[in-house]
Design a protein around this motif. Structure first.
Motif, PDB file in Angstrom:
ATOM      1  N   PHE A   9       0.840  -1.197   0.000  1.00 12.82           N
ATOM      2  CA  PHE A   9       0.000   0.000   0.000  1.00 12.82           C
ATOM      3  C   PHE A   9       0.877   1.250   0.000  1.00 12.82           C
ATOM      4  O   PHE A   9       0.481   2.297  -0.510  1.00 12.82           O
ATOM      5  N   ALA A  10       2.077   1.137   0.566  1.00 10.84           N
ATOM      6  CA  ALA A  10       3.011   2.266   0.548  1.00 10.84           C
ATOM      7  C   ALA A  10       3.463   2.550  -0.884  1.00 10.84           C
ATOM      8  O   ALA A  10       3.641   3.709  -1.275  1.00 10.84           O
ATOM      9  N   ALA A  11       3.645   1.493  -1.693  1.00 15.38           N
ATOM     10  CA  ALA A  11       4.027   1.674  -3.089  1.00 15.38           C
ATOM     11  C   ALA A  11       2.905   2.338  -3.876  1.00 15.38           C
ATOM     12  O   ALA A  11       3.153   3.178  -4.753  1.00 15.38           O
ATOM     13  N   ILE A  12       1.663   1.971  -3.565  1.00 13.04           N
ATOM     14  CA  ILE A  12       0.516   2.609  -4.205  1.00 13.04           C
ATOM     15  C   ILE A  12       0.493   4.087  -3.854  1.00 13.04           C
ATOM     16  O   ILE A  12       0.234   4.955  -4.695  1.00 13.04           O
ATOM     17  N   LYS A  13       0.793   4.388  -2.593  1.00 12.87           N
ATOM     18  CA  LYS A  13       0.867   5.784  -2.153  1.00 12.87           C
ATOM     19  C   LYS A  13       1.916   6.540  -2.949  1.00 12.87           C
ATOM     20  O   LYS A  13       1.697   7.674  -3.378  1.00 12.87           O
ATOM     21  N   ASP A  14       3.077   5.928  -3.187  1.00 15.61           N
ATOM     22  CA  ASP A  14       4.139   6.584  -3.945  1.00 15.61           C
ATOM     23  C   ASP A  14       3.715   6.831  -5.392  1.00 15.61           C
ATOM     24  O   ASP A  14       4.011   7.892  -5.966  1.00 15.61           O
ATOM     25  N   ARG A  15       3.026   5.864  -5.984  1.00 17.13           N
ATOM     26  CA  ARG A  15       2.543   6.050  -7.358  1.00 17.13           C
ATOM     27  C   ARG A  15       1.530   7.192  -7.420  1.00 17.13           C
ATOM     28  O   ARG A  15       1.524   8.000  -8.354  1.00 17.13           O
ATOM     29  N   LEU A  16       0.669   7.253  -6.413  1.00 12.10           N
ATOM     30  CA  LEU A  16      -0.336   8.299  -6.352  1.00 12.10           C
ATOM     31  C   LEU A  16       0.321   9.660  -6.179  1.00 12.10           C
ATOM     32  O   LEU A  16      -0.087  10.650  -6.783  1.00 12.10           O
ATOM     33  N   ALA A  17       1.375   9.717  -5.352  1.00  8.86           N
ATOM     34  CA  ALA A  17       2.067  10.978  -5.104  1.00  8.86           C
ATOM     35  C   ALA A  17       2.678  11.534  -6.386  1.00  8.86           C
ATOM     36  O   ALA A  17       2.674  12.744  -6.627  1.00  8.86           O
ATOM     37  N   VAL A  18       3.191  10.643  -7.244  1.00  8.89           N
ATOM     38  CA  VAL A  18       3.778  11.072  -8.511  1.00  8.89           C
ATOM     39  C   VAL A  18       2.711  11.707  -9.394  1.00  8.89           C
ATOM     40  O   VAL A  18       2.904  12.765 -10.004  1.00  8.89           O
ATOM     41  N   ILE A  19       1.538  11.061  -9.461  1.00  7.87           N
ATOM     42  CA  ILE A  19       0.443  11.569 -10.289  1.00  7.87           C
ATOM     43  C   ILE A  19      -0.104  12.881  -9.742  1.00  7.87           C
ATOM     44  O   ILE A  19      -0.399  13.818 -10.482  1.00  7.87           O
ATOM     45  N   GLU A  20      -0.228  12.945  -8.412  1.00  6.81           N
ATOM     46  CA  GLU A  20      -0.786  14.143  -7.781  1.00  6.81           C
ATOM     47  C   GLU A  20       0.238  15.273  -7.685  1.00  6.81           C
ATOM     48  O   GLU A  20      -0.096  16.402  -7.371  1.00  6.81           O
ATOM     49  N   GLY A  21       1.524  14.945  -7.915  1.00  6.99           N
ATOM     50  CA  GLY A  21       2.551  15.971  -7.861  1.00  6.99           C
ATOM     51  C   GLY A  21       2.924  16.391  -6.453  1.00  6.99           C
ATOM     52  O   GLY A  21       3.182  17.564  -6.202  1.00  6.99           O
ATOM     53  N   GLY A  22       2.972  15.472  -5.525  1.00 12.72           N
ATOM     54  CA  GLY A  22       3.336  15.816  -4.154  1.00 12.72           C
ATOM     55  C   GLY A  22       3.535  14.583  -3.317  1.00 12.72           C
ATOM     56  O   GLY A  22       3.559  13.461  -3.821  1.00 12.72           O
TER      57      GLY A  22
END
Length: 259
Positions: free
Chosen positions: A227-240
Protein backbone atom coordinates in the motif's frame (compact mmCIF):
# COMPACT_ATOMS: atom_id res chain seq x y z
CA UNK A 1 -15.87 -6.98 -10.16
CA UNK A 2 -17.29 -9.81 -12.23
CA UNK A 3 -15.55 -11.92 -14.81
CA UNK A 4 -16.66 -9.34 -17.41
CA UNK A 5 -15.13 -6.31 -15.70
CA UNK A 6 -12.91 -5.16 -18.60
CA UNK A 7 -14.99 -6.72 -21.40
CA UNK A 8 -17.35 -4.59 -23.49
CA UNK A 9 -18.44 -6.88 -26.32
CA UNK A 10 -17.50 -10.49 -25.58
CA UNK A 11 -19.04 -12.97 -28.05
CA UNK A 12 -18.51 -16.74 -28.56
CA UNK A 13 -15.62 -17.58 -30.85
CA UNK A 14 -16.82 -19.47 -33.93
CA UNK A 15 -15.57 -20.26 -37.41
CA UNK A 16 -18.72 -18.74 -38.90
CA UNK A 17 -18.29 -15.38 -37.20
CA UNK A 18 -14.50 -15.22 -36.94
CA UNK A 19 -13.20 -17.04 -40.02
CA UNK A 20 -11.35 -13.87 -41.08
CA UNK A 21 -10.62 -12.45 -37.62
CA UNK A 22 -7.18 -11.87 -36.10
CA UNK A 23 -5.76 -10.56 -32.85
CA UNK A 24 -2.95 -8.01 -33.03
CA UNK A 25 -1.24 -7.72 -29.64
CA UNK A 26 -0.94 -3.97 -29.26
CA UNK A 27 1.49 -4.07 -26.35
CA UNK A 28 -0.59 -1.74 -24.21
CA UNK A 29 -3.16 -2.32 -21.48
CA UNK A 30 -5.32 0.77 -21.84
CA UNK A 31 -8.40 -1.46 -21.56
CA UNK A 32 -7.66 -1.76 -17.82
CA UNK A 33 -7.28 1.97 -17.16
CA UNK A 34 -10.60 2.25 -15.28
CA UNK A 35 -10.13 -0.62 -12.80
CA UNK A 36 -8.59 -0.23 -9.36
CA UNK A 37 -8.43 -3.94 -8.51
CA UNK A 38 -8.38 -7.25 -10.37
CA UNK A 39 -8.98 -10.85 -9.24
CA UNK A 40 -5.89 -12.83 -8.34
CA UNK A 41 -5.48 -16.60 -8.24
CA UNK A 42 -3.78 -18.18 -5.24
CA UNK A 43 -1.02 -19.56 -7.47
CA UNK A 44 -0.11 -15.95 -8.33
CA UNK A 45 0.60 -14.91 -4.74
CA UNK A 46 4.39 -15.58 -4.81
CA UNK A 47 4.93 -13.32 -7.83
CA UNK A 48 2.23 -10.74 -7.07
CA UNK A 49 2.99 -10.20 -3.38
CA UNK A 50 6.26 -8.47 -4.24
CA UNK A 51 4.54 -5.64 -6.12
CA UNK A 52 0.84 -5.52 -5.21
CA UNK A 53 -1.25 -5.31 -2.08
CA UNK A 54 -3.05 -8.68 -2.11
CA UNK A 55 -6.40 -8.51 -0.31
CA UNK A 56 -9.70 -10.41 -0.23
CA UNK A 57 -13.07 -9.16 -1.47
CA UNK A 58 -16.65 -10.37 -1.69
CA UNK A 59 -19.30 -11.64 0.67
CA UNK A 60 -20.44 -15.17 -0.09
CA UNK A 61 -17.89 -15.83 -2.82
CA UNK A 62 -14.69 -14.38 -1.41
CA UNK A 63 -11.71 -14.09 -3.76
CA UNK A 64 -8.25 -12.52 -3.61
CA UNK A 65 -7.61 -9.29 -5.49
CA UNK A 66 -4.60 -7.18 -6.40
CA UNK A 67 -5.14 -3.52 -5.55
CA UNK A 68 -4.24 -1.21 -8.46
CA UNK A 69 -5.39 2.19 -7.20
CA UNK A 70 -7.08 4.23 -4.49
CA UNK A 71 -9.83 5.71 -6.64
CA UNK A 72 -12.68 3.78 -8.22
CA UNK A 73 -11.54 4.28 -11.83
CA UNK A 74 -7.80 4.79 -11.50
CA UNK A 75 -5.18 2.16 -12.31
CA UNK A 76 -1.90 3.43 -10.88
CA UNK A 77 0.04 0.58 -12.48
CA UNK A 78 -0.63 1.96 -15.96
CA UNK A 79 1.28 4.89 -17.50
CA UNK A 80 -0.12 7.42 -19.95
CA UNK A 81 0.97 5.28 -22.91
CA UNK A 82 -0.86 2.23 -21.59
CA UNK A 83 2.29 0.39 -20.51
CA UNK A 84 2.14 -1.77 -17.39
CA UNK A 85 4.40 -0.44 -14.64
CA UNK A 86 5.25 -3.66 -12.77
CA UNK A 87 7.23 -6.80 -13.51
CA UNK A 88 4.34 -9.16 -12.82
CA UNK A 89 1.15 -8.88 -14.87
CA UNK A 90 -1.92 -10.56 -13.29
CA UNK A 91 -3.37 -13.45 -15.29
CA UNK A 92 -6.75 -11.72 -15.33
CA UNK A 93 -5.16 -8.99 -17.48
CA UNK A 94 -3.02 -11.38 -19.55
CA UNK A 95 -5.99 -13.43 -20.74
CA UNK A 96 -7.71 -10.42 -22.34
CA UNK A 97 -9.35 -10.16 -24.90
CA UNK A 98 -10.43 -13.77 -24.30
CA UNK A 99 -12.67 -15.13 -21.56
CA UNK A 100 -14.74 -18.22 -20.79
CA UNK A 101 -18.52 -17.92 -20.60
CA UNK A 102 -19.95 -20.55 -18.24
CA UNK A 103 -23.26 -22.34 -18.62
CA UNK A 104 -25.89 -21.87 -15.92
CA UNK A 105 -24.72 -24.97 -14.06
CA UNK A 106 -20.98 -24.30 -14.72
CA UNK A 107 -20.68 -27.64 -16.50
CA UNK A 108 -19.54 -26.23 -19.85
CA UNK A 109 -17.44 -23.25 -20.87
CA UNK A 110 -17.48 -21.35 -24.15
CA UNK A 111 -14.49 -19.40 -25.44
CA UNK A 112 -15.39 -15.76 -26.08
CA UNK A 113 -13.46 -12.80 -27.47
CA UNK A 114 -14.03 -9.11 -26.84
CA UNK A 115 -14.54 -7.64 -30.28
CA UNK A 116 -14.17 -4.13 -28.87
CA UNK A 117 -10.47 -4.78 -28.23
CA UNK A 118 -8.32 -2.45 -30.34
CA UNK A 119 -6.26 -5.36 -31.63
CA UNK A 120 -9.28 -7.30 -32.91
CA UNK A 121 -9.34 -6.94 -36.68
CA UNK A 122 -10.37 -8.55 -39.96
CA UNK A 123 -7.42 -7.27 -41.97
CA UNK A 124 -5.06 -10.11 -41.14
CA UNK A 125 -2.93 -8.24 -38.59
CA UNK A 126 -1.42 -10.42 -35.88
CA UNK A 127 -2.62 -13.93 -35.03
CA UNK A 128 -5.45 -15.48 -37.06
CA UNK A 129 -8.19 -17.28 -35.13
CA UNK A 130 -9.09 -19.71 -37.92
CA UNK A 131 -7.44 -21.22 -40.98
CA UNK A 132 -9.32 -23.39 -43.45
CA UNK A 133 -12.29 -23.46 -41.09
CA UNK A 134 -10.28 -24.83 -38.16
CA UNK A 135 -9.00 -23.12 -35.01
CA UNK A 136 -5.34 -22.13 -35.27
CA UNK A 137 -2.60 -23.19 -32.81
CA UNK A 138 -2.92 -19.67 -31.39
CA UNK A 139 -6.53 -20.39 -30.35
CA UNK A 140 -5.48 -23.79 -28.99
CA UNK A 141 -2.92 -22.06 -26.74
CA UNK A 142 -5.54 -19.54 -25.61
CA UNK A 143 -7.85 -22.42 -24.68
CA UNK A 144 -5.09 -24.12 -22.67
CA UNK A 145 -4.37 -20.90 -20.80
CA UNK A 146 -8.03 -20.33 -19.95
CA UNK A 147 -8.54 -23.95 -18.92
CA UNK A 148 -5.63 -23.64 -16.49
CA UNK A 149 -6.99 -20.29 -15.30
CA UNK A 150 -10.37 -21.88 -14.61
CA UNK A 151 -8.75 -24.74 -12.71
CA UNK A 152 -6.78 -22.27 -10.58
CA UNK A 153 -9.95 -20.25 -10.04
CA UNK A 154 -11.66 -23.28 -8.54
CA UNK A 155 -8.64 -24.05 -6.33
CA UNK A 156 -8.60 -20.44 -5.16
CA UNK A 157 -12.29 -20.58 -4.32
CA UNK A 158 -11.66 -23.66 -2.16
CA UNK A 159 -8.78 -21.89 -0.41
CA UNK A 160 -10.96 -18.86 0.36
CA UNK A 161 -13.82 -21.04 1.59
CA UNK A 162 -11.38 -22.62 4.05
CA UNK A 163 -10.24 -19.22 5.32
CA UNK A 164 -13.84 -18.16 5.77
CA UNK A 165 -14.61 -21.40 7.61
CA UNK A 166 -11.72 -20.63 9.99
CA UNK A 167 -13.09 -17.10 10.48
CA UNK A 168 -9.75 -15.48 9.65
CA UNK A 169 -10.97 -12.42 7.76
CA UNK A 170 -11.29 -8.89 9.12
CA UNK A 171 -12.57 -5.81 7.24
CA UNK A 172 -9.86 -3.30 6.37
CA UNK A 173 -9.51 0.25 5.10
CA UNK A 174 -6.50 1.99 3.60
CA UNK A 175 -6.34 5.77 3.86
CA UNK A 176 -3.98 8.06 1.95
CA UNK A 177 -3.26 11.63 2.98
CA UNK A 178 -2.37 13.77 -0.04
CA UNK A 179 0.14 16.62 -0.13
CA UNK A 180 -2.63 19.22 0.06
CA UNK A 181 -4.12 17.62 3.15
CA UNK A 182 -6.97 15.82 1.41
CA UNK A 183 -7.60 12.17 2.13
CA UNK A 184 -8.53 9.16 0.04
CA UNK A 185 -9.96 5.99 1.56
CA UNK A 186 -10.14 2.58 -0.07
CA UNK A 187 -12.64 0.30 1.62
CA UNK A 188 -14.62 -2.85 0.95
CA UNK A 189 -11.81 -5.35 1.28
CA UNK A 190 -10.57 -7.78 3.90
CA UNK A 191 -7.29 -9.06 5.27
CA UNK A 192 -6.39 -12.04 7.41
CA UNK A 193 -6.36 -11.20 11.11
CA UNK A 194 -2.91 -12.02 12.51
CA UNK A 195 -4.29 -12.68 16.00
CA UNK A 196 -6.88 -15.12 14.68
CA UNK A 197 -4.20 -16.85 12.61
CA UNK A 198 -1.95 -17.25 15.66
CA UNK A 199 -4.89 -18.60 17.66
CA UNK A 200 -5.49 -21.55 15.33
CA UNK A 201 -4.87 -24.98 16.72
CA UNK A 202 -1.82 -27.00 15.75
CA UNK A 203 -4.05 -29.31 13.75
CA UNK A 204 -5.61 -26.42 11.81
CA UNK A 205 -2.20 -24.88 11.09
CA UNK A 206 -0.87 -28.24 9.95
CA UNK A 207 -3.77 -28.64 7.52
CA UNK A 208 -3.14 -25.17 6.08
CA UNK A 209 0.57 -25.90 5.75
CA UNK A 210 -0.07 -29.24 4.05
CA UNK A 211 -2.01 -27.50 1.26
CA UNK A 212 0.41 -24.55 1.03
CA UNK A 213 -2.29 -22.31 2.51
CA UNK A 214 -0.07 -21.10 5.33
CA UNK A 215 2.59 -19.91 2.90
CA UNK A 216 -0.09 -18.07 0.89
CA UNK A 217 -1.35 -16.33 4.04
CA UNK A 218 2.11 -15.10 4.94
CA UNK A 219 2.58 -13.82 1.38
CA UNK A 220 -0.75 -12.00 1.68
CA UNK A 221 0.26 -10.38 4.98
CA UNK A 222 3.68 -9.47 3.57
CA UNK A 223 2.04 -7.83 0.56
CA UNK A 224 0.12 -5.34 2.67
CA UNK A 225 3.26 -3.20 2.80
CA UNK A 226 2.69 -2.52 -0.90
CA UNK A 227 0.00 0.00 0.00
CA UNK A 228 3.01 2.27 0.55
CA UNK A 229 4.03 1.67 -3.09
CA UNK A 230 0.52 2.61 -4.21
CA UNK A 231 0.87 5.78 -2.15
CA UNK A 232 4.14 6.58 -3.94
CA UNK A 233 2.54 6.05 -7.36
CA UNK A 234 -0.34 8.30 -6.35
CA UNK A 235 2.07 10.98 -5.10
CA UNK A 236 3.78 11.07 -8.51
CA UNK A 237 0.44 11.57 -10.29
CA UNK A 238 -0.79 14.14 -7.78
CA UNK A 239 2.55 15.97 -7.86
CA UNK A 240 3.34 15.82 -4.15
CA UNK A 241 3.91 13.65 -1.13
CA UNK A 242 1.38 11.27 0.36
CA UNK A 243 1.18 9.04 3.41
CA UNK A 244 -0.81 5.87 3.87
CA UNK A 245 -2.24 4.18 6.95
CA UNK A 246 -4.17 0.87 6.94
CA UNK A 247 -7.15 1.02 9.28
CA UNK A 248 -9.94 -1.35 10.20
CA UNK A 249 -13.31 -0.54 8.61
CA UNK A 250 -15.21 -1.32 5.45
CA UNK A 251 -16.65 -0.66 1.37
CA UNK A 252 -14.85 0.44 -2.32
CA UNK A 253 -12.68 -2.41 -3.51
CA UNK A 254 -15.74 -4.63 -3.22
CA UNK A 255 -15.94 -4.67 -7.02
CA UNK A 256 -12.96 -6.98 -7.05
CA UNK A 257 -14.78 -10.24 -6.35
CA UNK A 258 -14.44 -12.50 -9.36
CA UNK A 259 -17.50 -14.27 -10.64
Amino acid sequence: MTQMLIYESAVPVSAARHKDASIDALGDYAFSRDVNAVPLMAVEFPAAAAEYAVVFTGDENIMPAAILGMRGKQNLYLDDAGKWQAKYLPAFIRRYPFVFSASADNSTFTLCVDESYGGFNREGRGQALFADGKATPYVDNVLKFLQEYQAQFQRTQAFCRKLKELDLFEPMQAQVTLAGGGKLSLTGFMAVDRKKLKALSGEQLAELAKNDGLELLYLHLYSMRNFAAIKDRLAVIEGGKATVTPEADVSGAEQAAAG
